[in-house]
Design an enzyme around this catalytic site. Structure first.
Site, short mmCIF file in Angstrom:
data_model
loop_
_atom_site.label_atom_id
_atom_site.label_comp_id
_atom_site.label_asym_id
_atom_site.label_seq_id
_atom_site.Cartn_x
_atom_site.Cartn_y
_atom_site.Cartn_z
N LYS A 79 0.85 -1.20 0.00
CA LYS A 79 0.00 0.00 0.00
C LYS A 79 0.89 1.25 0.00
O LYS A 79 1.88 1.30 0.74
CB LYS A 79 -0.90 -0.02 1.24
N SER A 159 -9.91 2.30 2.65
CA SER A 159 -8.97 2.94 1.76
C SER A 159 -8.01 1.99 1.04
O SER A 159 -7.40 2.39 0.04
CB SER A 159 -8.14 3.97 2.54
N SER A 183 -10.24 0.17 7.03
CA SER A 183 -9.65 0.16 5.69
C SER A 183 -8.98 -1.13 5.25
O SER A 183 -8.59 -1.25 4.09
CB SER A 183 -8.63 1.29 5.57
N1 GLN Z 1 -13.36 4.81 5.78
C1 GLN Z 1 -12.78 5.30 7.00
C2 GLN Z 1 -12.37 6.74 6.83
O1 GLN Z 1 -12.58 7.26 5.81
C3 GLN Z 1 -11.65 4.44 7.44
C4 GLN Z 1 -10.40 4.70 6.69
C5 GLN Z 1 -9.25 3.90 7.19
O2 GLN Z 1 -9.42 2.93 7.94
N2 GLN Z 1 -8.06 4.32 6.81
O3 GLN Z 1 -11.83 7.34 7.71
#
Ligand code: GLN
Length: 493
Positions: A79, A159, A183
């Site tokens: 990532k 994400s 995410s």
């Molecule tokens: N979807 C969540 C956010 O937008 C979690 C994102 C994440 O875990 N990095 O904050």
């Protein structure tokens, strides 16, 4: 001869060790897959030479009769939130365009030390903020999955959508993810793969671009539970460079995998039965309960009374920490610099940040600075921190009555790209089942459970006690065995 890209991490490791094929052949096969999948936009940078070098090292070690490292010959995707020495790292933001870290994150270094090679850097929501990958400054990732007779592009989750896509499309046997509020778990659920967020502190955050430091955790995304266990063992471990890193040995999770849940209690939190939850998600959840009962577990209903406050608390705490963490992008130290003619220092800060951050990142910074500002701090930030404590206590109490919790991972299957983009709140609601475990720092995993009426994957979430990744993995494996989930997206790219 088998297509080597159909193999997972354990099969590649074993095959290289036993001499069934060369690590170089594996790396070449995956490099070719990655090269042919540009339509998915999963990779921001390709590093075929990195994967080949690690493979050659594995083949040479085997030829010399040495004991192979745990991930020898296994190429993975990284990532693009992990700083990789000499390889561009942007967090999918324009503000880091051109940034080439002179250092390696601890998690990626741990993986290289274990013998893994890198296929490339994976696309993500900008600074890991999002649930669909649409906030990337370099174009959204497109899920390899499609509804039948429908070419509408679907969200790969976020994400870690580049990671979920790379693994589910067979471009990589495993990939790193990070999970701040879901995410790893939500994109895993959307694409029919497995992913685990370990207990906060298991994986070092050093060299991982910070979103919300009290929540951020790295973890693996892979085809099955065993592969997640293998990869997590390599990623985790104490690191003196991260003050929140846990000073604990890494257990041998793979060796202790077991699907016998006799004597274990599985809690089903009644507050997760939210209004408007699609019938298919309810049905899958019930199916999961039946599977775990079949594995020998006793099922108990538990209560997590503060669940409904988790999402609002998360969307105060995470932006608050983000606004502080992202203050460092000023046009001086990293990546982008926007210096209008005759401008002073303040103008440069403002111009760089205006040009460099995407809309969602700006939204979070605005919310974060607002809830931390004098006069509002107590009303929002302090309240949210109190709620966080209550949520952690809910879990503590529930774990007095059970060993793991079972819930759906997300309230729906993958949605279409664009469907929720105009409404940030609709997007945030996707995290309703994943953020509570994040706020409490608990290990949690998503495993595929089945398909919805459109043939799209649905995930089940297992949440465990602090440090009980083993309990989570074992319950996940029990589900995996019974679900028999073998569906893969049909290649259209
Ligand atoms: N979807 C969540 C956010 O937008 C979690 C994102 C994440 O875990 N990095 O904050």
């Amino acid at each position: 001869m088998t297509d080597l890209t159909t193999l997972g991490i354990a099969a590649i490791r074993d095959g290289v060790r036993d001499g069934q094929f060369k690590a170089r052949e594996v790396a070449e096969a995956f490099n070719a897959k990655v090269a042919g999948a540009d339509a998915l936009n999963a990779f921001l940078v390709k590093t075929p030479e990195h994967a080949l070098a690690a493979a050659d090292a594995a083949d040479a070690a085997r030829a010399a009769g040495e004991t192979l490292k745990p991930l020898a010959g296994v190429p993975i995707g990284m990532k693009d939130l992990f700083a990789t020495k000499g390889v561009a790292t942007t967090a999918a933001s324009k503000i880091l365009e051109g940034f080439v870290p002179p250092y390696e994150s601890t998690v990626s270094q741990n993986l290289w030390n274990a013998g893994a090679g890198m296929l490339g850097k994976l696309n993500l929501d900008q600074f890991a903020m999002g649930s669909s990958n649409e906030t990337s400054a370099f174009g959204n990732v497109i899920s390899p999955w499609r509804r039948p007779n429908d070419t509408a592009p679907l969200a790969p989750g976020g994400s870690s959508g580049g990671s979920s896509t790379a693994v589910s499309a067979g471009l990589a046997p495993g990939a790193t993810g990070t999970d701040t509020g879901g995410s790893i778990r939500q994109p895993a659920a959307f694409t029919g793969i497995s992913g685990i967020k370990p207990t906060y502190g298991r994986c070092s955050r050093w060299g991982t671009i910070a979103f919300a430091s009290s929540l951020d955790q790295a973890g693996p995304m892979a085809r099955d539970v065993r592969d997640c266990a293998i990869m997590l063992e390599a990623m985790a471990g104490f690191d003196a460079k991260d003050a929140t890193s846990l000073k604990l040995d890494v257990p041998n999770w793979e060796a202790a995998l077991s699907t016998d849940l006799k004597g274990k209690k599985v809690g089903v939190p009644k507050e997760y039965r939210v209004d408007g939850m699609p019938g298919e998600i309810e049905a899958l959840w019930q199916q999961g309960i039946d599977w775990l009962r079949d594995a020998g577990a006793e099922i108990v209903e538990v209560s997590l009374p503060h669940t409904k406050y988790a999402l609002p608390a998360y969307y105060i705490i995470a932006p608050a920490e983000a606004s502080s963490n992202l203050a460092r992008y000023d046009g001086v130290r990293y990546g982008l610099r926007d210096l209008p003619e005759g401008a002073g220092l303040q103008d440069m800060y403002a111009a760089t940040r205006a040009a460099g951050f995407g809309d969602e990142v700006k939204r979070r910074i605005l919310i974060g600075t607002y809830v931390l500002s004098a006069g509002f701090y107590d009303a929002y930030y302090t309240q949210a921190q109190k709620v966080r404590t209550l949520i952690a206590r809910d879990f503590e109490r529930a774990f007095g009555e059970c060993d793991v919790l079972l819930t759906p991972t997300a309230p729906s299957a993958a949605f279409a790209l664009g469907e929720k983009q105009a409404d940030p709140l609709a997007m945030y609601l996707n995290d309703v089942f994943t953020v509570p475990a994040s706020l409490a720092g608990l290990p949690a995993m998503s495993v595929p459970g089945g398909l919805d009426k459109d043939g799209l994957p649905l995930g089940l979430q297992i949440i465990g006690k602090p440090l009980d990744e083993q309990g989570v993995l074992n319950a996940g494996l029990a589900i995996e065995q019974r679900a028999g989930f073998t569906a893969r997206p049909q290649a259209w790219w």
